[in-house]
Every structure is written in structure tokens, then in C-alpha cells.
Write a protein that holds these residues in place. Structure first.
Motif, PDB file in Angstrom:
ATOM      1  N   ILE A 129       0.857  -1.204   0.000  1.00  0.00           N
ATOM      2  CA  ILE A 129       0.000   0.000   0.000  1.00  0.00           C
ATOM      3  C   ILE A 129       0.888   1.247   0.000  1.00  0.00           C
ATOM      4  O   ILE A 129       0.689   2.174  -0.789  1.00  0.00           O
ATOM      5  N   ALA A 130       1.927   1.239   0.870  1.00  0.00           N
ATOM      6  CA  ALA A 130       2.801   2.416   1.002  1.00  0.00           C
ATOM      7  C   ALA A 130       3.535   2.714  -0.304  1.00  0.00           C
ATOM      8  O   ALA A 130       3.797   3.876  -0.640  1.00  0.00           O
ATOM      9  N   ALA A 131       3.851   1.640  -1.063  1.00  0.00           N
ATOM     10  CA  ALA A 131       4.631   1.805  -2.290  1.00  0.00           C
ATOM     11  C   ALA A 131       3.874   2.591  -3.362  1.00  0.00           C
ATOM     12  O   ALA A 131       4.480   3.066  -4.324  1.00  0.00           O
ATOM     13  N   THR A 132       2.563   2.738  -3.196  1.00  0.00           N
ATOM     14  CA  THR A 132       1.825   3.516  -4.193  1.00  0.00           C
ATOM     15  C   THR A 132       1.941   5.011  -3.905  1.00  0.00           C
ATOM     16  O   THR A 132       1.409   5.827  -4.641  1.00  0.00           O
ATOM     17  N   THR A 133       2.609   5.380  -2.813  1.00  0.00           N
ATOM     18  CA  THR A 133       2.789   6.801  -2.502  1.00  0.00           C
ATOM     19  C   THR A 133       4.249   7.183  -2.682  1.00  0.00           C
ATOM     20  O   THR A 133       5.129   6.309  -2.740  1.00  0.00           O
ATOM     21  N   SER A 134       4.493   8.483  -2.707  1.00  0.00           N
ATOM     22  CA  SER A 134       5.884   8.954  -2.813  1.00  0.00           C
ATOM     23  C   SER A 134       6.466   9.126  -1.415  1.00  0.00           C
ATOM     24  O   SER A 134       7.561   9.632  -1.253  1.00  0.00           O
ATOM     25  N   ARG A 135       5.692   8.740  -0.353  1.00  0.00           N
ATOM     26  CA  ARG A 135       6.143   8.985   1.031  1.00  0.00           C
ATOM     27  C   ARG A 135       5.838   7.792   1.948  1.00  0.00           C
ATOM     28  O   ARG A 135       5.087   7.944   2.931  1.00  0.00           O
ATOM     29  N   PRO A 136       6.429   6.643   1.623  1.00  0.00           N
ATOM     30  CA  PRO A 136       6.130   5.450   2.442  1.00  0.00           C
ATOM     31  C   PRO A 136       6.490   5.608   3.916  1.00  0.00           C
ATOM     32  O   PRO A 136       5.934   4.923   4.757  1.00  0.00           O
ATOM     33  N   GLU A 137       7.394   6.544   4.217  1.00  0.00           N
ATOM     34  CA  GLU A 137       7.767   6.739   5.639  1.00  0.00           C
ATOM     35  C   GLU A 137       6.606   7.324   6.445  1.00  0.00           C
ATOM     36  O   GLU A 137       6.598   7.255   7.669  1.00  0.00           O
ATOM     37  N   PHE A 138       5.612   7.888   5.758  1.00  0.00           N
ATOM     38  CA  PHE A 138       4.450   8.453   6.466  1.00  0.00           C
ATOM     39  C   PHE A 138       3.279   7.471   6.540  1.00  0.00           C
ATOM     40  O   PHE A 138       2.212   7.820   7.030  1.00  0.00           O
ATOM     41  N   VAL A 139       3.498   6.262   6.008  1.00  0.00           N
ATOM     42  CA  VAL A 139       2.392   5.289   5.957  1.00  0.00           C
ATOM     43  C   VAL A 139       2.516   4.284   7.108  1.00  0.00           C
ATOM     44  O   VAL A 139       3.599   3.776   7.398  1.00  0.00           O
ATOM     45  N   ILE A 140       1.389   3.999   7.754  1.00  0.00           N
ATOM     46  CA  ILE A 140       1.357   3.059   8.879  1.00  0.00           C
ATOM     47  C   ILE A 140       0.005   2.350   8.884  1.00  0.00           C
ATOM     48  O   ILE A 140      -0.990   2.900   8.375  1.00  0.00           O
ATOM     49  N   GLY A 141      -0.037   1.151   9.431  1.00  0.00           N
ATOM     50  CA  GLY A 141      -1.332   0.477   9.601  1.00  0.00           C
ATOM     51  C   GLY A 141      -1.912   0.851  10.953  1.00  0.00           C
ATOM     52  O   GLY A 141      -1.210   0.821  11.969  1.00  0.00           O
ATOM     53  N   THR A 142      -3.175   1.241  10.970  1.00  0.00           N
ATOM     54  CA  THR A 142      -3.872   1.480  12.246  1.00  0.00           C
ATOM     55  C   THR A 142      -5.043   0.507  12.259  1.00  0.00           C
ATOM     56  O   THR A 142      -6.096   0.786  11.694  1.00  0.00           O
ATOM     57  N   HIS A 143      -4.822  -0.650  12.855  1.00  0.00           N
ATOM     58  CA  HIS A 143      -5.831  -1.707  12.811  1.00  0.00           C
ATOM     59  C   HIS A 143      -6.720  -1.608  14.050  1.00  0.00           C
ATOM     60  O   HIS A 143      -6.345  -2.051  15.135  1.00  0.00           O
ATOM     61  N   PHE A 144      -7.891  -0.977  13.847  1.00  0.00           N
ATOM     62  CA  PHE A 144      -8.882  -0.871  14.925  1.00  0.00           C
ATOM     63  C   PHE A 144      -9.680  -2.181  14.970  1.00  0.00           C
ATOM     64  O   PHE A 144      -9.705  -2.941  14.011  1.00  0.00           O
ATOM     65  N   PHE A 145     -10.375  -2.388  16.063  1.00  0.00           N
ATOM     66  CA  PHE A 145     -11.188  -3.594  16.228  1.00  0.00           C
ATOM     67  C   PHE A 145     -12.654  -3.221  16.339  1.00  0.00           C
ATOM     68  O   PHE A 145     -12.982  -2.161  16.864  1.00  0.00           O
ATOM     69  N   SER A 146     -13.495  -4.074  15.859  1.00  0.00           N
ATOM     70  CA  SER A 146     -14.918  -3.765  15.784  1.00  0.00           C
ATOM     71  C   SER A 146     -15.634  -4.108  17.102  1.00  0.00           C
ATOM     72  O   SER A 146     -15.376  -5.182  17.660  1.00  0.00           O
TER      73      SER A 146
END
Ligand code: 3HC
Ligand code: NAI
Length: 710
Positions: A427-444
Motif C-alpha cells: 500500500i505504502a509503495a503507491t505513494t511517494s512517502r512510504p515513511e508516512f504510511v502506517i497500519g492502524t488496525h482498529f477492532f470492531s
């Protein structure tokens, strides 16, 4: 700068000091970060009281905490070690028997032993933001320094049972109403000093809580058995709420000193229990999870003043509520006006339900709704400090969303994905700024469940990690940083666990039997009730995605697929493993499914057998432990205790069982390994033991040793 109005007398201790303000002596506990009652504090409290009583100029005394809080309780790190004198009960009775009025001045939180010390003082005042509570129950124990005897004497028996068996905090205003404190003051020390001076002027008595039995006498003891039943039911296997109740009941049925003795006895039993060890483990594990070995604690964080969410579905709506609840404005973007209206409507209905239960005021709801703005255009997101994507779980859609975000988001914005399984780096590789990409996995449901699994990509920067950890705390979540692998840590471990459940169905078990064993053991629900709640189609889709790469030499049960093929996706379709008639959420056994399971065994050529409770429990729990160990050895989880936090805060694992990895240590890793090896021999290669478990057993170590060595 020292305050020139304060006279410092000769006595100084490192963690408790005595000073005088005119004719009032002030005893200050200064033991950062939370003024816990460590041995040197208990000694300092006695020394400073003696100093104050000997000081002829002091007509009354005030007890206060330095820094951000009053005393937050006993020092939990001393638990399990031999008691170092003086003991807290002795300190408290010395205060209670003091010959000058002592006033506790509360700010921050007066918790546990801290509130018990305050209850040993003759009077209590607090600033309006102050809170009091006896949260010992959450550590698997009870207030063991007179709290169960003194709180009912000031607050009444029912209020005390409620506070002590749940551990809830009570704000100053309510504490005043209940009689726990005597006044709310504007300024902490000046207010308390003035209060103390007035006591002296008025010749007020040295009021000892132990002698105040009006409220306990007014209580009808015949009500106790019924209340106990309710406490036992709500405790669901946890011992400490029941122990707390029994100790408070002693305040009604026994004289004070005998009540104290009864409290001590129950306290001793609880303190030595595995449940208390488990709960203390989770208390420290939750805080340990905030520390990331390679990310310096002082890494500067990015300010999060505005947030945005993409997708107002099940998760997006709940995530948006978290921000609004914390007072952070949040924009929610959808694909169409209809979808947006539907999403916002669900948020509104959720808040309205809370208002109707009396847990939120209409005014607060309006304010929160006012912070949530629906939008349809990405341009509206250009000022957001964090953007969380929560669209369908499909890589192509996520990639499109992220490349659009890359074009519109401001520099320095955190770009987060709520994906539950997909590769964050892709997912991050589709942006020019992978260092700003993180997963925030919330729970339902995302507005309710405390866990936030933060997924670190290969390039995620320290700053983005620190910012996300801090943000999690701001919005009231419990964050755990994990690595990027299919299912991350929580869902990855869940898969073999659910598989064991399904395999046991084919071998001879039934859904209600498996769920029943796990629920009675303490889990919020078993795998089949959970599947029905989450939606069986979700895992069906994942199974289809993985079908091409799964091992052909293993047997794959098809019961769940067959149920999905019948259009039964669980609660949302009123049928799954169970039936949910008339919109009820209570699972009802369906003979049709039982028949389907028996047929599935036949089709697989399996002769059904009796599956014991022990086997159900071991196969479920050890599947989690074995996969958890693999997550650890691969570095996907930083510590075994992080995994325990994930399971207790995100998957309904009972905190009083300490999480799966804690359980492994408790049972003994060698015993767990022996059973896993036996399953490997008797069942299939799914049970190949994790290398880490074999290594630890060979070295005579536990998961806790492994954590400590890192
Ligand atoms: N003993 C030892 N350490 C404690 C502690 C305690 N009672 N309470 C907090 N700490 C430590 C934490 O482990 C943490 O350490 P770390 O920085 O090394 O990780 C540090 O203090 C700061 O704690 P928090 O991160 O939790 O700080 P917050 O500001 O978020 O919260 C708090 C403060 C509300 C006081 C929270 O720490 C808390 O709830 N503490 C526990 C309170 C409690 O359970 N008291 C009862 C103790 S049992 C007792 O009193 C028995 C008696 O009845 C005999
Ligand atoms: P959902 O189907 O309820 O909601 C998705 C929403 O995204 C829909 O409202 C849809 O209209 C919208 N959407 C789709 N494409 C969009 C686009 N290009 N732009 C804007 N909006 C778009 O799905 P759910 O359950 O909320 O899941 C969302 C994400 O959260 C998924 O990645 C899922 O794996 C993850 N997740 C889901 C959990 C759950 O229990 N439902 C738990 C944890 C994570």
C-alpha cells in the motif's frame, strides 16, 4: 524557586517532606511519577506525621501529593515480595489516631492505598478535577488497607460495593455528594490549608472514619445475599469482585477491627492467586507495549489537530467517533451522498443510543456530531494531519485511495490504513512517502474496543510511529506495535485457533460445545459465536484468497464454507453457525447445522468421537500460543507480553487469565510443548512446534524470560 511564605523546618526526607504554612503543617509525598506508597514513602509518612505532631506551631496538618497527582496507591512493583515495614495499615491507623486534625488534599487521582490513606485522615478535600477510586479489583486483589471498611462508612454500603467491585473512578463532585470528601476547593494547597485552619477555629472534632458507623447501620443486611449473586454473575469467573464484596459485607456484619481482619484474610488469598498475577502482568504489559526498543522515547511527534477517514462503513464510522469523542475535528469521505448519509446516520444513532442510556448528555452528543463533517471530495482532506483509510478490504481499491491521498494530503500528514490483513508496504509503495504510511488496525466496534494494532511498514518513520502511539492514547486506545505480515499478530494467531475449532467439529464436537468450554473458561465468546458476530463472509473471502497457496497435504474443513454458501453469514443474516431469531443477538442452536456437521464428518470419512473439555481447551489455547511464538521469533511481535495485551484488549481474552503467552508460562512451557508434540504426532503438521518454544524449553526458560532478555 522556593515559596517565601513557606517555612521549611529541619526535617527533610527524599520522598516525603514536612513544611509549615503559618499554623498549618503540610506533608508532601513526592515520589514520581504517581506517588506510589513504596516502603520509603510509608516510612516518610510516619516520620513527617511525627514531625508535624511535634511541631508546636502547627495546629493542623495537610497531606498532599507533589506533581500531577495525590497518591495513586500501593507500589505494585513491591507485590509478591516480602513485606517491608512499616506496613500500610499501621501507617493509616497512626494517621487516624493523630492528635491534630489531618486533612487530605486530593488532586489528580487518589487511588487504592492512596484513597485508603486519605480515608485514614480526619477530613478530605479535593480540587474539582480530582478523582477517587479503589481500583484494586482490576489487579485481582481488594483494597487491603481498610478501604473495604472505611469507604462504606463514608459513602454508604451500596455505593462502596459498586466502587470497590468495579474499581470505577469517581470525580470530586460525586465524591462530595457521596460523603467521600468534605469539600471541593479551588486551589489545592491554599484551599486545604484554609479548610484545616477553619477546623481549628471551629474546634472541629478529630473525626475518625472507623467510628462513623451511621451509614453501615442504616443498611439492611438482608439485601446482601441478592447483591452477592449479582456480583458473582457479573464477575464471570473472576475472583476479586467477589472477594471485594465479601470484605465490604464484613463492614456491615462485623465490628471494625474484625472487619479489617476479614479484609486482610481475603486480601492474602487473592494476592497469592494466579488471577492476581495475571492481572498485574497485564497492567505492566499495557505500559511496556508503549516502549519501542529502537524508537527513542523522546522522538518528536507530529501534532494531530484534524483527522480524516475514508469510508463511512462499519469501521470508518466507529473510528471517526473516537476522534470526535477526544475533541478532534474529523472529516469522513465517502463515494456517494447516499453512502455518506447512511454512515453518518449510524454514527448519530450510536450516540443517540448512548444518550438514551443516560451515559452521554444531548449537549455532548451535539458537540461530538458537530466535530464530524461528511465530505465527498478529496480536496477537503488537504489540511488533515492524519488520514485513515477504511474502505473495502481489496488491494486494488486501497492502492487507488493511497495514490489519490499522496496527491492531496499535505506534507507531513500521517497516511494510515485500517486493513486487517493486507500488506502495508505494498500500500505504502503507491505513494511517494512510504515513511508516512502506517497500519492502524482498529477492532470492531471501533468506538468501543480498546485495542489498536499499529502496523509498522518497512519504511515507516520513528516520528510516525511515535505520533501514532501518542494519538492512540489521546483517543483512549491501547496501542501495540506489530510487524507487517498476513493478519498481523492478532488475526494471524486467530486463524489456527479458529481452524482447530472447525477441525474439532468434523472430529466430533458441536459449535455450542466448543463455544461453551471456552466461554466457561473466561473468553467473552467462543470461535463460532465470534464468527457469527464478525460476519462469516469476511473469513470466507480470506479463505478463497488463500486457497491457491494453502498446503494440499492438510485436511481443510468445509463446514464454514457450506454455511456461507447457504447465505448464512451470521448475526447480520439472522443465521450462521447459530440462529438469531427476531433480531436477537443470543445464539440459538440450529439442528440443521448440527446435521450438516455430522454429514461433513461422514463425507470426510471421519468417525465422530467424544471430544473432551480438556482437548477443546488445549487445542484452542495452544494453537494461539504456538502461532504467537512464531510471531515472536519472526519479530512480528516485540514481546510475548505485547501479544497478551493484543488478546486481552482486542479479542475478549479474560485479563484475569493474563493472555495466551502468560498462560503458557503459568502452565509451564515444557508441558505445553509436550502436548503440542503429542498433537503433532496424533493430528497433523499444523502442530509443528514453534522453534522458539523448543529453544526456550531446552534452555529452561519462559516467555517472560525471553521478554526480559530483550
Ligand atoms: N505502583 C507502581 N508503579 C505504578 C503504579 C503503582 N501503583 N501506578 C502507576 N505506576 C507506574 C506505571 O507502571 C508507569 O511506569 P512506567 O512509566 O515505567 O511504564 C508510570 O507509573 C506511569 O503510569 P501510567 O502510564 O499509568 O500513568 P497515567 O498518568 O496514564 O495514569 C494512574 C496514572 C491513573 C495513576 C495509573 O497509573 C493507574 O491507574 N495506576 C494504578 C492505580 C492502582 O491500581 N492503584 C491501586 C494499587 S493496589 C493498592 O493500592 C493496594 C492497597 O489497597 C493495599
Ligand atoms: P464496510 O464495507 O462496512 O465499509 C467500507 C466503506 O468504504 C463503505 O461504506 C464504502 O462505501 C466505502 N468505500 C469503498 N470504497 C471507497 C472509496 N474508494 N472511497 C471512499 N469510500 C469507499 O467495511 P468495514 O467492515 O468498515 O471494513 C473497512 C476496512 O476495515 C477493511 O479494510 C477491513 O478489512 C478493515 N477492518 C474491518 C473490521 C471489521 O470487523 N469489520 C475489523 C478491523 C478492520
Amino acid at each position: 524557586m522556593p515559596d517565601p511564605t513557606v517555612e521549611v523546618t529541619s526535617f527533610m526526607s527524599t520522598s516525603v517532606r514536612y513544611e509549615r504554612q503559618g499554623d498549618v503543617g503540610v506533608i508532601t509525598v513526592d515520589n514520581p511519577p504517581v506517588n506510589a506508597l513504596s516502603q520509603h514513602v510509608r516510612q516518610g509518612l510516619l516520620d513527617c506525621l511525627a514531625e508535624g505532631l511535634a511541631d508546636d506551631e502547627a495546629k493542623a496538618l495537610v497531606l498532599v501529593g507533589a506533581g500531577r497527582t495525590f497518591i495513586a496507591g500501593a507500589d505494585i512493583r513491591e507485590f509478591g515480595k516480602p513485606l517491608a515495614e512499616p506496613d500500610l495499615n499501621g501507617v493509616i491507623s497512626t494517621y487516624e489516631n493523630a492528635t491534630k486534625p489531618v486533612v487530605a488534599a486530593i488532586h489528580g487521582t487518589a487511588l487504592g492505598g492512596g484513597l485508603e490513606v486519605a480515608l485514614g485522615c480526619h477530613y478530605r478535600v479535593a480540587v474539582a478535577q480530582g478523582k477517587v477510586g479503589l481500583p484494586e479489583v482490576k489487579l485481582g486483589i481488594l483494597p487491603g488497607a481498610g478501604g473495604t471498611q472505611r469507604l462504606p462508612r463514608v459513602a454508604g454500603v451500596e455505593a462502596a460495593i459498586d466502587m470497590i467491585t468495579t474499581g470505577k473512578f469517581v470525580p470530586a463532585g460525586k465524591a462530595l455528594q457521596l460523603g467521600i470528601i468534605d469539600a471541593v476547593v479551588d486551589e489545592l494547597i491554599p484551599g486545604a490549608v484554609a479548610f484545616a485552619r477553619k477546623l481549628v477555629e471551629d474546634g472541629a472534632p478529630l473525626r475518625r472514619v472507623r467510628d462513623m458507623d451511621e451509614k453501615v447501620k442504616a443498611f439492611d443486611a438482608a439485601k446482601l445475599p441478592e447483591i452477592r449473586k449479582q456480583v458473582v454473575k457479573a464477575a464471570r469467573g473472576q475472583m476479586s469482585p467477589v472477594g471485594c464484596f465479601d470484605a465490604v459485607a464484613g463492614a456491615v456484619t462485623l465490628p471494625f477491627d474484625e472487619g479489617l481482619k476479614n479484609e486482610r484474610e481475603i486480601f492474602g488469598g487473592l494476592m497469592a492467586s494466579d488471577q492476581s498475577k495475571a492481572l498485574r502482568h497485564i497492567f505492566f504489559a499495557e505500559r511496556e507495549a508503549l516502549k519501542i526498543p529502537d524508537v527513542p522515547g523522546d522522538t518528536p511527534t507530529l501534532p494531530i489537530r484534524q483527522a480524516a477517514i475514508i469510508g463511512a462503513g462499519t469501521m470508518g464510522g466507529g473510528i471517526a467517533m473516537n476522534f470526535a469523542n477526544a475533541g478532534i475535528p474529523v472529516k469522513v469521505l465517502e463515494m456517494s451522498a447516499d453512502a455518506l448519509e447512511r454512515g453518518l446516520g449510524i454514527i448519530r444513532a450510536n450516540y443517540a443510543a448512548t444518550v438514551s442510556k443516560g451515559r452521554l448528555t444531548q449537549d455532548a452528543m451535539d458537540k461530538r456530531m458537530g466535530l464530524i463533517e461528511g465530505v465527498l471530495d478529496y480536496d477537503a482532506l488537504k489540511d488533515a494531519d492524519i488520514i485513515i483509510e477504511a474502505v473495502f478490504e481489496e488491494m486494488d481499491i486501497k492502492k487507488k485511495v493511497f495514490s489519490t491521498l499522496d496527491a492531496v494530503a499535505k506534507p507531513g500528514a500521517v497516511l494510515a490504513s485500517n486493513t486487517s490483513t493486507l500488506d502495508i508496504d505494498e500500500i505504502a509503495a503507491t505513494t511517494s512517502r512510504p515513511e508516512f504510511v502506517i497500519g492502524t488496525h482498529f477492532f470492531s466496534p471501533a468506538n468501543v474496543m480498546p485495542l489498536l494494532e499499529l502496523v509498522r511498514g518497512a519504511k515507516t518513520s520513528y516520528q510516525v510511529i511515535s505520533t501514532s502511539m501518542k494519538l492512540a492514547k489521546t483517543i483512549g486506545k491501547v496501542p501495540v506495535l506489530v510487524g507487517n505480515c498476513d493478519g498481523f499478530v492478532g488475526n494471524r494467531m486467530l486463524e489456527p485457533y479458529v481452524q482447530q475449532g472447525e477441525l474439532m467439529l468434523v472430529e466430533g464436537a458441536l459449535p455450542a460445545q466448543v463455544d461453551g468450554v471456552l466461554q466457561r473458561w473466561g473468553l467473552a465468546m467462543g470461535p463460532f459465536t465470534m464468527g457469527d458476530m464478525a460476519g462469516l463472509d469476511v473469513s470466507w473471502r480470506i479463505r478463497k484468497r488463500r486457497a491457491a497457496t494453502r498446503r494440499n497435504d492438510l485436511f481443510w474443513p468445509t463446514v464454514s464454507d457450506q454455511i456461507c454458501e447457504m447465505g448464512r453469514f451470521g448475526q447480520k443474516t439472522k443465521a450462521g453457525y447459530y440462529l438469531y431469531e427476531g433480531g436477537s443477538r443470543t445464539p440459538v442452536t440450529d439442528p440443521k447445522i448440527e446435521q450438516l456437521i455430522v454429514e461433513a464428518s461422514k463425507a470426510a470419512g471421519v468417525e465422530r468421537r467424544e471430544i473432551s473439555e480438556d482437548e477443546i481447551l488445549k487445542r484452542s489455547l495452544y494453537a494461539l500460543i504456538n502461532e504467537g511464538a512464531k510471531c515472536l521469533e519472526e519479530g512480528m511481535a516485540i514481546r510475548a507480553s505485547d501479544i497478551d495485551v493484543i488478546y486481552c484488549f482486542g479479542y475478549g481474552f479474560p485479563a484475569w487469565r493474563g493472555g495466551p503467552m502468560f498462560q503458557a508460562d503459568l502452565i509451564g512451557l515444557d508441558k505445553v510443548l509436550a502436548d503440542i508434540k503429542q498433537f503433532h504426532a496424533d493430528l497433523d503438521d499444523r502442530w509443528k512446534p514453534a522453534k522458539l518454544i523448543e529453544t526456550l524449553v531446552a534452555e529452561g526458560k519462559s516467555f517472560a524470560d525471553y521478554d526480559r532478555s530483550r
